[in-house]
Design a protein around this motif. Structure first.
Motif, PDB file in Angstrom:
ATOM      1  N   LEU A 113      -2.917  -4.057  -1.713  1.00 26.19           N
ATOM      2  CA  LEU A 113      -1.487  -3.936  -1.421  1.00 26.19           C
ATOM      3  C   LEU A 113      -0.877  -2.598  -1.818  1.00 26.19           C
ATOM      4  O   LEU A 113       0.129  -2.180  -1.224  1.00 26.19           O
ATOM      5  CB  LEU A 113      -0.731  -5.078  -2.088  1.00 26.19           C
ATOM      6  N   LEU A 114      -1.431  -1.907  -2.819  1.00 29.49           N
ATOM      7  CA  LEU A 114      -0.869  -0.609  -3.191  1.00 29.49           C
ATOM      8  C   LEU A 114      -1.125   0.453  -2.130  1.00 29.49           C
ATOM      9  O   LEU A 114      -0.504   1.516  -2.156  1.00 29.49           O
ATOM     10  CB  LEU A 114      -1.445  -0.143  -4.534  1.00 29.49           C
ATOM     11  N   ASP A 115      -2.016   0.156  -1.201  1.00 25.74           N
ATOM     12  CA  ASP A 115      -2.312   1.089  -0.109  1.00 25.74           C
ATOM     13  C   ASP A 115      -1.554   0.723   1.159  1.00 25.74           C
ATOM     14  O   ASP A 115      -1.844   1.228   2.239  1.00 25.74           O
ATOM     15  CB  ASP A 115      -3.826   1.101   0.162  1.00 25.74           C
ATOM     16  N   GLY A 116      -0.594  -0.172   1.029  1.00 25.04           N
ATOM     17  CA  GLY A 116       0.183  -0.639   2.171  1.00 25.04           C
ATOM     18  C   GLY A 116       0.124  -2.145   2.256  1.00 25.04           C
ATOM     19  O   GLY A 116      -0.948  -2.735   2.092  1.00 25.04           O
ATOM     20  N   PRO A 117       1.251  -2.796   2.525  1.00 22.35           N
ATOM     21  CA  PRO A 117       1.299  -4.256   2.453  1.00 22.35           C
ATOM     22  C   PRO A 117       0.697  -4.996   3.633  1.00 22.35           C
ATOM     23  O   PRO A 117       0.404  -6.188   3.528  1.00 22.35           O
ATOM     24  CB  PRO A 117       2.803  -4.544   2.360  1.00 22.35           C
ATOM     25  N   GLU A 118       0.504  -4.310   4.756  1.00 23.52           N
ATOM     26  CA  GLU A 118       0.054  -4.999   5.960  1.00 23.52           C
ATOM     27  C   GLU A 118      -1.223  -4.375   6.523  1.00 23.52           C
ATOM     28  O   GLU A 118      -1.380  -3.150   6.528  1.00 23.52           O
ATOM     29  CB  GLU A 118       1.140  -4.927   7.053  1.00 23.52           C
ATOM     30  N   PRO A 119      -2.152  -5.205   7.018  1.00 27.85           N
ATOM     31  CA  PRO A 119      -3.308  -4.657   7.752  1.00 27.85           C
ATOM     32  C   PRO A 119      -2.841  -3.958   9.026  1.00 27.85           C
ATOM     33  O   PRO A 119      -1.747  -4.238   9.541  1.00 27.85           O
ATOM     34  CB  PRO A 119      -4.129  -5.901   8.095  1.00 27.85           C
ATOM     35  N   ASN A 120      -3.678  -3.059   9.547  1.00 24.38           N
ATOM     36  CA  ASN A 120      -3.304  -2.398  10.796  1.00 24.38           C
ATOM     37  C   ASN A 120      -3.370  -3.377  11.965  1.00 24.38           C
ATOM     38  O   ASN A 120      -3.821  -4.514  11.825  1.00 24.38           O
ATOM     39  CB  ASN A 120      -4.156  -1.143  11.038  1.00 24.38           C
TER      40      ASN A 120
END
Length: 231
Positions: free
Chosen positions: A184-191
């Protein structure tokens, strides 16, 4: 007990899984960290993206592994996802850790978040390689200074051809039993490509409250999660 094949992402070798591998072995699993061609101790081996697919398939076949949990991190989701479709009934589960997924005719470069042209410009300045990030580029990823230093010290330039060569999946990834671990620290949503797969019946999403390199920042929780996905 499962047989884990652990494949690191860009710049890294099998060594990146050391702490996770130790935890899985202590739990009784077979564990086989794999360095892809062109990286770490194999940095002098010429490699394209198809080379990396064959690296993974070849390791499974060479060791005659069954009940394989095939784990790919970051970039390696592209070759690992393709390899998973090629090892047939040897596959127990595909696990992708904050990873890219193979898309027919697409590449790591074509899926770059700032656009392919931007990424290819980065590669153009790297003398045929994607150069490892500087220390400050790991900020905000839940890593201690010691963990970041270890990561940076072990990183090697990543062969550009593996990042621009298009994927050719042998079958739809939606057909494979799979778990996607989103950090989650790398972005909350999958691509969007991953989100489409997660909408299918055979894929499931698990979240970790850490950054893009959980084998460094949270090795014990990651190992426990991988073991649970093999159950």
């Amino acid at each position: 007990m499962a047989e884990f094949v652990l494949v690191p992402g860009a710049w890294l070798g099998a060594w990146a899984w050391d702490e996770v591998a130790a935890e899985l072995r202590a739990a009784g699993h077979g564990v086989h960290p794999l360095t892809l061609s062109g990286l770490a101790e194999k940095r002098d081996v010429p490699a394209g993206q198809r080379t990396h697919v064959q690296d993974v398939v070849g390791e499974v076949e060479r060791l005659d592994l069954r009940d394989v949990v095939l784990v790919g991190h970051s970039y390696s989701g592209i070759p690992v996802g393709q390899a998973a479709a090629l090892i047939g009934d040897r596959l127990a589960r595909l696990v992708l850790v904050d990873a890219e997924v193979p898309v027919e005719g697409g590449s790591f470069a074509s899926g770059w978040w700032e656009g392919q042209a931007k990424f290819e410009a980065i590669l153009a300045g790297g003398d045929g390689f994607w150069q490892p990030p500087a220390v400050d580029e790991f900020e905000g990823q839940g890593l201690t200074d010691e963990q970041t230093a270890r990561l940076v010290a072990g990183a090697t330039p990543h062969p550009a051809a593996t990042l621009t060569e298009p994927a050719t999946p042998a079958r739809p990834l939606s057909d494979l039993p799979a778990t996607y671990i989103k950090c989650l620290l790398d972005g909350p949503e999958p691509n969007s490509d991953v989100a489409a797969l997660l909408a299918g019946e055979k894929w499931r999403l698990v979240e970790m409250n850490t950054g893009h390199w959980p084998m460094f920042s949270e090795p014990r929780p990651l190992a426990a999660l991988l073991a649970s996905e093999a159950a």
